[in-house]
Design a protein around this motif. Structure first.
Motif, PDB file in Angstrom:
ATOM      1  N   THR A   1      -7.480   0.825   3.679  1.00 38.28           N
ATOM      2  CA  THR A   1      -7.483   1.842   5.454  1.00 38.28           C
ATOM      3  C   THR A   1      -6.179   3.129   5.064  1.00 38.28           C
ATOM      4  O   THR A   1      -5.553   2.634   3.638  1.00 38.28           O
ATOM      5  CB  THR A   1      -6.677   0.753   6.177  1.00 38.28           C
ATOM      6  OG1 THR A   1      -5.419   0.609   5.724  1.00 38.28           O
ATOM      7  CG2 THR A   1      -7.403  -0.221   6.779  1.00 38.28           C
ATOM      8  N   GLN A   2      -7.019   3.818   5.878  1.00 43.06           N
ATOM      9  CA  GLN A   2      -5.354   5.001   6.073  1.00 43.06           C
ATOM     10  C   GLN A   2      -3.837   5.159   6.127  1.00 43.06           C
ATOM     11  O   GLN A   2      -2.796   5.188   5.660  1.00 43.06           O
ATOM     12  CB  GLN A   2      -5.873   6.736   6.218  1.00 43.06           C
ATOM     13  CG  GLN A   2      -7.541   6.291   5.228  1.00 43.06           C
ATOM     14  CD  GLN A   2      -7.928   7.927   5.396  1.00 43.06           C
ATOM     15  OE1 GLN A   2      -7.282   8.688   7.063  1.00 43.06           O
ATOM     16  NE2 GLN A   2      -8.803   8.205   5.015  1.00 43.06           N
ATOM     17  N   GLN A   3      -4.609   4.083   7.470  1.00 44.80           N
ATOM     18  CA  GLN A   3      -2.655   3.554   8.633  1.00 44.80           C
ATOM     19  C   GLN A   3      -2.735   2.714   8.947  1.00 44.80           C
ATOM     20  O   GLN A   3      -1.618   1.659   9.307  1.00 44.80           O
ATOM     21  CB  GLN A   3      -2.493   4.670   9.533  1.00 44.80           C
ATOM     22  CG  GLN A   3      -3.187   6.416   9.066  1.00 44.80           C
ATOM     23  CD  GLN A   3      -3.032   6.984  10.505  1.00 44.80           C
ATOM     24  OE1 GLN A   3      -2.491   6.790  11.448  1.00 44.80           O
ATOM     25  NE2 GLN A   3      -4.220   8.178  10.794  1.00 44.80           N
ATOM     26  N   LEU A   4      -3.655   1.407   8.957  1.00 46.85           N
ATOM     27  CA  LEU A   4      -3.433   0.648   9.801  1.00 46.85           C
ATOM     28  C   LEU A   4      -3.028  -0.865   8.715  1.00 46.85           C
ATOM     29  O   LEU A   4      -2.158  -1.194   9.118  1.00 46.85           O
ATOM     30  CB  LEU A   4      -5.872  -0.764   9.801  1.00 46.85           C
ATOM     31  CG  LEU A   4      -5.277  -1.520  10.574  1.00 46.85           C
ATOM     32  CD1 LEU A   4      -4.808  -1.591  12.052  1.00 46.85           C
ATOM     33  CD2 LEU A   4      -7.064  -2.254  10.682  1.00 46.85           C
ATOM     34  N   GLY A   5      -3.523  -0.626   7.903  1.00 50.08           N
ATOM     35  CA  GLY A   5      -2.646  -1.334   7.030  1.00 50.08           C
ATOM     36  C   GLY A   5      -1.062  -1.692   6.593  1.00 50.08           C
ATOM     37  O   GLY A   5       0.126  -2.390   6.812  1.00 50.08           O
ATOM     38  N   GLU A   6      -0.333  -0.343   6.637  1.00 46.30           N
ATOM     39  CA  GLU A   6       1.046   0.280   6.998  1.00 46.30           C
ATOM     40  C   GLU A   6       1.315  -0.171   8.175  1.00 46.30           C
ATOM     41  O   GLU A   6       2.299  -0.667   8.049  1.00 46.30           O
ATOM     42  CB  GLU A   6       0.571   1.341   6.657  1.00 46.30           C
ATOM     43  CG  GLU A   6       2.280   1.618   6.473  1.00 46.30           C
ATOM     44  CD  GLU A   6       2.674   3.566   6.732  1.00 46.30           C
ATOM     45  OE1 GLU A   6       3.277   3.746   6.560  1.00 46.30           O
ATOM     46  OE2 GLU A   6       1.813   3.702   5.508  1.00 46.30           O
ATOM     47  N   LEU A   7       0.585   0.061   9.385  1.00 44.83           N
ATOM     48  CA  LEU A   7       1.007  -0.693  10.412  1.00 44.83           C
ATOM     49  C   LEU A   7       1.496  -2.199  10.476  1.00 44.83           C
ATOM     50  O   LEU A   7       2.454  -2.921  11.269  1.00 44.83           O
ATOM     51  CB  LEU A   7      -0.225   0.144  11.484  1.00 44.83           C
ATOM     52  CG  LEU A   7       0.406   0.109  12.949  1.00 44.83           C
ATOM     53  CD1 LEU A   7       1.722   0.050  13.152  1.00 44.83           C
ATOM     54  CD2 LEU A   7      -0.885   0.164  14.510  1.00 44.83           C
ATOM     55  N   ILE A   8       0.257  -2.740  10.316  1.00 46.68           N
ATOM     56  CA  ILE A   8       1.149  -3.858  10.151  1.00 46.68           C
ATOM     57  C   ILE A   8       2.176  -4.753   9.872  1.00 46.68           C
ATOM     58  O   ILE A   8       2.499  -5.657  10.704  1.00 46.68           O
ATOM     59  CB  ILE A   8      -0.501  -4.705  10.093  1.00 46.68           C
ATOM     60  CG1 ILE A   8      -2.081  -4.303  10.333  1.00 46.68           C
ATOM     61  CG2 ILE A   8      -0.413  -5.952   9.745  1.00 46.68           C
ATOM     62  CD1 ILE A   8      -1.654  -4.878  12.442  1.00 46.68           C
ATOM     63  N   THR A   9       2.107  -4.069   8.582  1.00 50.68           N
ATOM     64  CA  THR A   9       3.478  -4.394   8.030  1.00 50.68           C
ATOM     65  C   THR A   9       4.754  -4.399   8.923  1.00 50.68           C
ATOM     66  O   THR A   9       5.595  -5.201   9.013  1.00 50.68           O
ATOM     67  CB  THR A   9       3.227  -3.430   6.599  1.00 50.68           C
ATOM     68  OG1 THR A   9       2.034  -4.278   6.242  1.00 50.68           O
ATOM     69  CG2 THR A   9       4.779  -4.710   5.420  1.00 50.68           C
ATOM     70  N   LYS A  10       4.707  -3.093   9.328  1.00 55.91           N
ATOM     71  CA  LYS A  10       5.484  -2.793  10.337  1.00 55.91           C
ATOM     72  C   LYS A  10       5.998  -3.991  11.250  1.00 55.91           C
ATOM     73  O   LYS A  10       6.753  -3.845  11.263  1.00 55.91           O
ATOM     74  CB  LYS A  10       5.495  -0.901  10.897  1.00 55.91           C
ATOM     75  CG  LYS A  10       6.637  -0.750  11.070  1.00 55.91           C
ATOM     76  CD  LYS A  10       6.689   0.619  11.536  1.00 55.91           C
ATOM     77  CE  LYS A  10       7.690   1.889  12.562  1.00 55.91           C
ATOM     78  NZ  LYS A  10       7.655   2.807  12.848  1.00 55.91           N
ATOM     79  N   LEU A  11       4.367  -4.036  11.969  1.00 52.95           N
ATOM     80  CA  LEU A  11       4.626  -4.931  12.816  1.00 52.95           C
ATOM     81  C   LEU A  11       5.454  -6.577  12.858  1.00 52.95           C
ATOM     82  O   LEU A  11       6.435  -7.060  13.406  1.00 52.95           O
ATOM     83  CB  LEU A  11       3.404  -5.084  13.560  1.00 52.95           C
ATOM     84  CG  LEU A  11       2.900  -4.179  14.226  1.00 52.95           C
ATOM     85  CD1 LEU A  11       1.485  -4.196  14.657  1.00 52.95           C
ATOM     86  CD2 LEU A  11       3.914  -3.148  16.102  1.00 52.95           C
ATOM     87  N   TRP A  12       4.958  -6.367  11.411  1.00 53.08           N
ATOM     88  CA  TRP A  12       4.961  -8.289  10.641  1.00 53.08           C
ATOM     89  C   TRP A  12       7.041  -7.774  10.535  1.00 53.08           C
ATOM     90  O   TRP A  12       7.484  -8.578  11.053  1.00 53.08           O
ATOM     91  CB  TRP A  12       4.874  -8.027   9.674  1.00 53.08           C
ATOM     92  CG  TRP A  12       3.489  -9.240   9.398  1.00 53.08           C
ATOM     93  CD1 TRP A  12       2.268  -8.609   9.446  1.00 53.08           C
ATOM     94  CD2 TRP A  12       3.589  -9.967   9.472  1.00 53.08           C
ATOM     95  NE1 TRP A  12       1.072 -10.482   9.534  1.00 53.08           N
ATOM     96  CE2 TRP A  12       2.141 -10.782   9.572  1.00 53.08           C
ATOM     97  CE3 TRP A  12       4.136 -11.916   8.579  1.00 53.08           C
ATOM     98  CZ2 TRP A  12       1.858 -11.946   8.850  1.00 53.08           C
ATOM     99  CZ3 TRP A  12       4.221 -13.058   8.555  1.00 53.08           C
ATOM    100  CH2 TRP A  12       2.240 -13.272   8.457  1.00 53.08           C
ATOM    101  N   ASN A  13       7.540  -6.865  10.142  1.00 54.84           N
ATOM    102  CA  ASN A  13       8.984  -6.866   9.927  1.00 54.84           C
ATOM    103  C   ASN A  13       9.404  -6.378  11.171  1.00 54.84           C
ATOM    104  O   ASN A  13      10.650  -7.225  11.067  1.00 54.84           O
ATOM    105  CB  ASN A  13       9.240  -4.805   8.985  1.00 54.84           C
ATOM    106  CG  ASN A  13       8.325  -5.092   7.819  1.00 54.84           C
ATOM    107  OD1 ASN A  13       7.913  -6.138   6.761  1.00 54.84           O
ATOM    108  ND2 ASN A  13       8.487  -4.110   7.250  1.00 54.84           N
ATOM    109  N   THR A  14       9.038  -5.564  11.906  1.00 47.89           N
ATOM    110  CA  THR A  14       9.959  -5.628  13.411  1.00 47.89           C
ATOM    111  C   THR A  14      10.284  -7.315  14.285  1.00 47.89           C
ATOM    112  O   THR A  14      11.220  -7.635  14.601  1.00 47.89           O
ATOM    113  CB  THR A  14       9.277  -4.813  14.797  1.00 47.89           C
ATOM    114  OG1 THR A  14       7.947  -4.990  14.487  1.00 47.89           O
ATOM    115  CG2 THR A  14       9.010  -3.314  13.411  1.00 47.89           C
TER     116      THR A  14
END
Length: 240
Positions: free
Chosen positions: A156-169
Motif C-alpha cells: 500500500t502507499q498510505q494505509l500501512g503507515e496510517l495504521i502504524t500511526k494509529l497503533w502508536n497514538t
C-alpha cells in the motif's frame, strides 16, 4: 509503491543507522511505547541534546519523525510533549482501526506464506505466555509484532503507515488497559488470535476480517469502561 513491510522495517530502525536523528527518534520511541514516557510528558530539545550528546539539528529531526508517527505533539512557540488522547479521540481512533485494519489484512493475507503463518503462531504463543505470566510489556511487544506481521505483505502507499500511526497514538492507553485484564479477557484475546490464524490458513478472508474487526471492537468497548486511564495531572496542550 511502498509496502507495509518496508514501512515497519523503517519504524524499527533499519538501514539509516548512521543518521543521528533516526537513532534518537528510535530511543525516544522505545521510551514512549515502553511506558517510560507518559502521555503529556514534556519533550525538551536541550535535555535530549544533552542526553544523546547531540546538537539541536538531529534532535529536531527526531522530534519531526515522532510527530509524523503520532507519538509526539508540537505547537509553535509552545514546545513538544508526548501525544495525549481524550476518551473521545481514542474512541475515534479505534473506530478507524476497526474499519481499516481488516482492509489492510485483506491486502496482506493472500501473500502470507506457510512460514509467515508459522511465525504468526509463534508470536501468538508468545502473547499467550506473556499474558499468562502477567507480563504487560511482553504482551504488548508480542501483540504488536503479531498484528503488524499479519499486515507485512500489504503493498500500500498510505494505509500501512496510517495504521502504524494509529497503533502508536493508542499505545499508552492499551498498556494501561491491558494491566486491568482479568483471566477471562486474556483467554479471549488468545482465542481470537488463534481463530484469526485459522481463518488465514483456510484462506477465508471474509471471516478473518470479521474476527479482526471484532477483536478491535472489543478493545474499544473495554477502553470506554476505563475513563480513568486517560486522566493525567497537568495538560501541556491546555497551558500552551
Amino acid at each position: 509503491m511502498s509496502s507495509t513491510h518496508e514501512h515497519l522495517a523503517t519504524e524499527q530502525g533499519p538501514a539509516r543507522g548512521g543518521d543521528a536523528g533516526e537513532r534518537i527518534a528510535r530511543r525516544i520511541r522505545d521510551d514512549i511505547l515502553g511506558g517510560d514516557l507518559q502521555p503529556g510528558a514534556r519533550i525538551r530539545q536541550e535535555e535530549l541534546a544533552e542526553r544523546f550528546g547531540a546538537s539541536r539539528v538531529p534532535v529536531r529531526e527526531a522530534i519531526r519523525i515522532l510527530v509524523h508517527e503520532g507519538l509526539v505533539t508540537t505547537r509553535p512557540n509552545a514546545g513538544s510533549w508526548v501525544s495525549r488522547l481524550t476518551p473521545a479521540e481514542c474512541e475515534e481512533v479505534y473506530l478507524m482501526r476497526e474499519r481499516l485494519e481488516p482492509l489492510l489484512l485483506r491486502f496482506s493475507a493472500p501473500h502470507l506464506t506457510p512460514d509467515d503463518l508459522t511465525e504468526l503462531e509463534r508470536l501468538a504463543a508468545e502473547v499467550a505466555d506473556a499474558s499468562a505470566d502477567g507480563d504487560v510489556d511482553g504482551f504488548l511487544r508480542a501483540d504488536r509484532a503479531f498484528h503488524l506481521a499479519s499486515y507485512a505483505h500489504a503493498d500500500t502507499q498510505q494505509l500501512g503507515e496510517l495504521i502504524t500511526k494509529l497503533w502508536n497514538t493508542t499505545a499508552p492507553y492499551r498498556r494501561a488497559y491491558v494491566a486491568t485484564w482479568t483471566p477471562r479477557l486474556r483467554r479471549l484475546a488468545d482465542d481470537e488470535h488463534r481463530l484469526l490464524i485459522e481463518m488465514l490458513r483456510d484462506g477465508d478472508l471474509d471471516e478473518a476480517e470479521r474476527v479482526l474487526a471484532g477483536h478491535i471492537r472489543r478493545t474499544r468497548r473495554q477502553l470506554a469502561q476505563h475513563p480513568e486511564i486517560f486522566a493525567a495531572p497537568g495538560d501541556p496542550a491546555a497551558s500552551a
